[in-house]
Scaffold this motif. Sequence first.
Motif, PDB file in Angstrom:
ATOM      1  N   SER A   1      73.456  63.456  46.556  1.00  0.00           N
ATOM      2  CA  SER A   1      73.375  61.898  47.048  1.00  0.00           C
ATOM      3  C   SER A   1      72.706  61.680  48.350  1.00  0.00           C
ATOM      4  O   SER A   1      71.936  60.841  48.343  1.00  0.00           O
ATOM      5  CB  SER A   1      74.852  61.296  47.110  1.00  0.00           C
ATOM      6  OG  SER A   1      75.665  61.827  45.980  1.00  0.00           O
ATOM      7  N   GLN A   2      72.944  62.719  49.275  1.00  0.00           N
ATOM      8  CA  GLN A   2      72.189  62.573  50.267  1.00  0.00           C
ATOM      9  C   GLN A   2      70.625  62.852  50.483  1.00  0.00           C
ATOM     10  O   GLN A   2      69.724  62.049  50.762  1.00  0.00           O
ATOM     11  CB  GLN A   2      72.603  63.597  51.619  1.00  0.00           C
ATOM     12  CG  GLN A   2      71.992  63.297  52.722  1.00  0.00           C
ATOM     13  CD  GLN A   2      72.526  64.588  53.780  1.00  0.00           C
ATOM     14  OE1 GLN A   2      73.229  65.280  53.573  1.00  0.00           O
ATOM     15  NE2 GLN A   2      71.763  64.328  55.140  1.00  0.00           N
ATOM     16  N   LEU A   3      70.418  63.796  49.249  1.00  0.00           N
ATOM     17  CA  LEU A   3      68.924  64.070  49.077  1.00  0.00           C
ATOM     18  C   LEU A   3      68.223  62.936  48.389  1.00  0.00           C
ATOM     19  O   LEU A   3      67.043  62.472  48.922  1.00  0.00           O
ATOM     20  CB  LEU A   3      68.821  65.334  48.291  1.00  0.00           C
ATOM     21  CG  LEU A   3      67.304  65.903  47.779  1.00  0.00           C
ATOM     22  CD1 LEU A   3      66.631  66.097  48.995  1.00  0.00           C
ATOM     23  CD2 LEU A   3      67.448  66.766  46.841  1.00  0.00           C
ATOM     24  N   LEU A   4      68.949  62.519  47.500  1.00  0.00           N
ATOM     25  CA  LEU A   4      68.062  61.086  46.826  1.00  0.00           C
ATOM     26  C   LEU A   4      68.148  59.949  47.606  1.00  0.00           C
ATOM     27  O   LEU A   4      67.215  59.192  47.626  1.00  0.00           O
ATOM     28  CB  LEU A   4      69.112  60.971  45.386  1.00  0.00           C
ATOM     29  CG  LEU A   4      68.850  62.108  44.210  1.00  0.00           C
ATOM     30  CD1 LEU A   4      69.809  61.577  43.157  1.00  0.00           C
ATOM     31  CD2 LEU A   4      67.489  62.135  43.827  1.00  0.00           C
ATOM     32  N   GLY A   5      69.367  59.818  48.272  1.00  0.00           N
ATOM     33  CA  GLY A   5      69.260  58.838  49.366  1.00  0.00           C
ATOM     34  C   GLY A   5      68.021  58.776  50.370  1.00  0.00           C
ATOM     35  O   GLY A   5      67.585  57.655  50.789  1.00  0.00           O
ATOM     36  N   ASN A   6      67.628  60.049  50.897  1.00  0.00           N
ATOM     37  CA  ASN A   6      66.697  59.956  51.647  1.00  0.00           C
ATOM     38  C   ASN A   6      65.366  59.383  51.379  1.00  0.00           C
ATOM     39  O   ASN A   6      64.586  58.980  52.087  1.00  0.00           O
ATOM     40  CB  ASN A   6      66.420  61.459  52.312  1.00  0.00           C
ATOM     41  CG  ASN A   6      67.370  61.987  53.407  1.00  0.00           C
ATOM     42  OD1 ASN A   6      67.931  60.860  54.273  1.00  0.00           O
ATOM     43  ND2 ASN A   6      68.096  62.747  53.265  1.00  0.00           N
ATOM     44  N   GLU A   7      65.268  59.596  50.036  1.00  0.00           N
ATOM     45  CA  GLU A   7      63.903  59.062  49.404  1.00  0.00           C
ATOM     46  C   GLU A   7      63.797  57.417  49.273  1.00  0.00           C
ATOM     47  O   GLU A   7      62.819  57.053  49.237  1.00  0.00           O
ATOM     48  CB  GLU A   7      63.781  59.712  47.852  1.00  0.00           C
ATOM     49  CG  GLU A   7      63.789  61.374  47.716  1.00  0.00           C
ATOM     50  CD  GLU A   7      62.590  61.717  48.502  1.00  0.00           C
ATOM     51  OE1 GLU A   7      61.309  61.151  48.475  1.00  0.00           O
ATOM     52  OE2 GLU A   7      62.495  62.687  49.355  1.00  0.00           O
ATOM     53  N   LEU A   8      65.130  56.907  49.359  1.00  0.00           N
ATOM     54  CA  LEU A   8      65.183  55.570  48.986  1.00  0.00           C
ATOM     55  C   LEU A   8      65.200  54.925  50.443  1.00  0.00           C
ATOM     56  O   LEU A   8      65.489  53.634  50.478  1.00  0.00           O
ATOM     57  CB  LEU A   8      66.288  55.123  48.200  1.00  0.00           C
ATOM     58  CG  LEU A   8      66.072  55.903  46.931  1.00  0.00           C
ATOM     59  CD1 LEU A   8      67.485  55.563  46.138  1.00  0.00           C
ATOM     60  CD2 LEU A   8      64.794  55.130  46.128  1.00  0.00           C
TER      61      LEU A   8
ATOM     62  N   VAL B   1      73.790  54.718  42.535  1.00  0.00           N
ATOM     63  CA  VAL B   1      75.158  55.095  42.004  1.00  0.00           C
ATOM     64  C   VAL B   1      75.064  55.342  40.332  1.00  0.00           C
ATOM     65  O   VAL B   1      75.422  56.160  39.663  1.00  0.00           O
ATOM     66  CB  VAL B   1      76.319  54.213  42.427  1.00  0.00           C
ATOM     67  CG1 VAL B   1      77.589  54.539  41.578  1.00  0.00           C
ATOM     68  CG2 VAL B   1      76.877  54.337  44.005  1.00  0.00           C
ATOM     69  N   ALA B   2      74.477  54.193  39.767  1.00  0.00           N
ATOM     70  CA  ALA B   2      74.413  54.324  38.461  1.00  0.00           C
ATOM     71  C   ALA B   2      73.332  55.135  37.759  1.00  0.00           C
ATOM     72  O   ALA B   2      73.728  55.872  36.850  1.00  0.00           O
ATOM     73  CB  ALA B   2      73.764  52.705  38.035  1.00  0.00           C
TER      74      ALA B   2
ATOM     75  N   MET C   1      74.610  58.123  35.408  1.00  0.00           N
ATOM     76  CA  MET C   1      73.870  58.347  34.168  1.00  0.00           C
ATOM     77  C   MET C   1      73.633  59.742  34.063  1.00  0.00           C
ATOM     78  O   MET C   1      73.774  60.354  32.945  1.00  0.00           O
ATOM     79  CB  MET C   1      72.412  57.686  34.307  1.00  0.00           C
ATOM     80  CG  MET C   1      71.684  57.661  33.088  1.00  0.00           C
ATOM     81  SD  MET C   1      72.145  57.129  31.522  1.00  0.00           S
ATOM     82  CE  MET C   1      71.956  55.268  32.219  1.00  0.00           C
ATOM     83  N   ILE C   2      73.245  60.462  34.995  1.00  0.00           N
ATOM     84  CA  ILE C   2      73.102  62.104  35.016  1.00  0.00           C
ATOM     85  C   ILE C   2      74.199  62.788  34.567  1.00  0.00           C
ATOM     86  O   ILE C   2      74.131  63.496  33.631  1.00  0.00           O
ATOM     87  CB  ILE C   2      72.630  62.649  36.585  1.00  0.00           C
ATOM     88  CG1 ILE C   2      71.094  61.808  36.953  1.00  0.00           C
ATOM     89  CG2 ILE C   2      72.440  63.954  36.330  1.00  0.00           C
ATOM     90  CD1 ILE C   2      70.774  62.383  38.352  1.00  0.00           C
ATOM     91  N   ALA C   3      75.561  62.329  35.275  1.00  0.00           N
ATOM     92  CA  ALA C   3      76.593  62.955  34.747  1.00  0.00           C
ATOM     93  C   ALA C   3      77.020  62.668  33.332  1.00  0.00           C
ATOM     94  O   ALA C   3      77.735  63.562  32.581  1.00  0.00           O
ATOM     95  CB  ALA C   3      77.754  62.751  35.855  1.00  0.00           C
TER      96      ALA C   3
END
Length: 868
Positions: A477-484, A503-504, A508-510
């Motif tokens: 979540s932190q890694l993806l968040g940094n990109e955004l 979050v969605a 979706m991944i899970a």
Amino acid sequence: MKLKLLGVTGWKRYLLVYIMLLVASHLVAWLFDSPINQDNGADQKVMLQVVGAQDQLHPQTVEVAYEDYFQGSKVDKPTIVLLAGGPEGPEVFDQLRPKLSTDHRVIVPHLPGYGPSEEELPDYSFQALATYSKQLVRKLGLQQVHVVGYGLGGASAIHWAHNAGEQIESITLLSSIGVQELELLGGYTLNHAVYSIQLAAVWLLHNAIPHFGLFDALSINVEYAKSYYESDQRPIRSYLEAYKKPMLILHGEEDALVPLAAAQEHHRIVPQSKLKLYQADHDLVKTHSDSVSQTIGHFIKDVGTGEALTYAEASSERIQEAEKPFSNVDFAKFKGFSLLIIMLLIVVSTLISEDLTCIGAGLLAARGLIGFWPATLACLTGIFIGDVGLYLMGRFVGRSAVRKAPFKWFISEDDLDKSAEWFHRKGPMIIMASRFLPGSRFPTYFSAGVIGAGFWMFVGYFLLAAIIWTPILVGISQLLGNELLHYFSMYQDYAIWVFLGLVALLIMIAKVFIPAFSYRGRRLLVSRYRRLTRWQYWSLFLLYIPISCYIFYLGIKHRCVTLFTLANPEIPDGGFVGESKSAILSKFDDQYVGAFKLLHVDEKAESRIQQACSFMEEYERSFPVVLKPDIGQRGKGVRIVRSKEELKEYIQQTKTDLIIQEFIGGQEYGIFYYRFPNAAKGKIFSITTKNLVYVQGDGQRTMEELILDDDTAVTLAKYHLKQHEERLYDVPEKGEQVNVVELGTHARGAVFEEGEVLKTKVLERKLNEICNHTSGFYFGRLDLKAPTEEKLKRGEGLKVIEVNGVTSESTNIYDNEYSFFKGIGILCKQWKVAFEIGNQHRRQGGTPSSFGGFLKRTFKTLLEERSR
């Protein structure tokens, strides 16, 4: 008299004691206003107009107290207004006020929510408090004042200066909140959610706990919580950017409630402002009162002499710096007490949703508000507390709790038995796996406690799984968040939607991408897709929204909303809901109805079992037989039992009136029939063929594989897998036909097909023969069986197994060939007929159910069914 003698025992006794104490507490608080004596020193009062939302003034007035301090004459002395901002009230200025009043006139308003002023006002936001302050100054005849705002009072001062700048000479922000981006979680929506939780908690503390007025001494009260909940800090940035007069900012470098970054940002965007920092926390006004009073005094003197800077006199460098856009990436991490609060919120949130909290903590770490390891530690702590709590709950509460609310809402006895069986075989593996399978943890951990699984074994394996899973989820979540993050600064108003979108994506991944890597997962995705794209499997709520509107229209047209209850005048409410299946069947001639017997719930289980056995002997019937609730909807609780042991188990577990009914072979059909009271013959509205679902063994595939492979059974795969969970890994013999669905109910997996081609005049005559001699039945669906399709057409060998009243559906709509709108059209036509039949009965002297009584009975029945 003891409560026991009044018939009040168990938890009801404690509930009654709690209610009595709560009533007494509120009575004491109301009679004595508060046993705590609060001497606030505000001996002057003034009537002000009540302020509503958006600073609207109401004609009603409220009495507001205030303190007015000065030494010598009021004339020519600069006036300072001190605005408190909680959780403490005006008493926060007790040390500062006498020091300032030597050279200034000091006004301390006791604004709504602080002190003796009236309560229960429509708005406690800092905007409203600013408007009350503005009114007070005008009432006192003051032209201009210097405003010192502490905490939330600083936001009031900023709002006041923006809306009535002519009254303000200068602003001093003292440990003040301000721009939205540096308040708590940084966004209005997220902060508002936190403030709503705070308000609910404070309200419960003061109103749902018996305290006899003692909690009134607490500085955190409902009005204070409302002030944050009802405030909107989003405009403050633009207000500060537009402010042109002198400003002083005083802040503690160790302030745990308002971050230092907030004061620094206010100083940056107000280029004429002066910033002074102290080695202090949020209580700066108390711990450094001498220095603070001197600094404020010098600043006000400079304002009076024209030495304090205005925007026009600010340096070009400061103005250029103020014009730079704000970047969310520059957020300062929470430290000290603030970090502790955020971590505590994360811990509490895991008790609601572990995975979503880990995702949220990762996003907070991505935004720089909290470090990765504090976020992970908080998540892990909350998960540990919650999961060990589940285990201990199961250990000490036991199996009986599963049958009661709230446990039965989340876990069934079947789930418990399944988890217990898993533990006996592969306990450690199941504990590890459950951490990676959302939805499996509650039954797994609770059942571990119920069956007495070793505590240290449980803790060891679940903690190992949590240590692996939690950093991964937070880290992703932190890694993806940094990109955004840069999108947050560009589109601040849409930050919450970006958050929800992320979050969605993770969900979706899970839920989609990871399952797609296994055959079982792919087939379950096919199952989900079919249920989403075929309206026949949608929620009935969606189907009946337009139908309900049409029913209401028919009610207006016929001047009676409940007119349809006369469609079957001798069935309660026409058979809308809660009708007795046995009572309706008993109205039909025995030769057309399958043998049945009613087993009353008020008799002991042993007696009901004996009656069931006697029924089978009387009618010379053998197993299987059908057992089902006498009152029920959509096949709920219906079971085909094949042994005496199954019969005993079902009767012992079911706490409602039951019907035992002979099992009739052949094909099942649903025939919707209606007859107008003034007509000699009725008509068949529709015919539905109900096809059960079977799979055929090949000697190689398991039952689970056969269900997932079958193009029909896969549509409701999860339901079928649960129904056959005890034999999922059995391998049927080659050529062996195994029932997947045994009941002719669409909600339970039966496939419905349009049966219009089966309608014949001979069959219609037979239906008239069956129904015309049935007292009070004119409209509804007969579920019946016939040996063959040809015999159905000839009306031969028909046996009615169930009759449904006015809410029964023309089930041909569930044929996959029918569109959603075609199905609605058929149901609307059906309800039109029901109202027309009811209207004819009304003309003949019938009286429809009263609307109030009808609603009361309907809700009572639905609640009883939900509780079973």
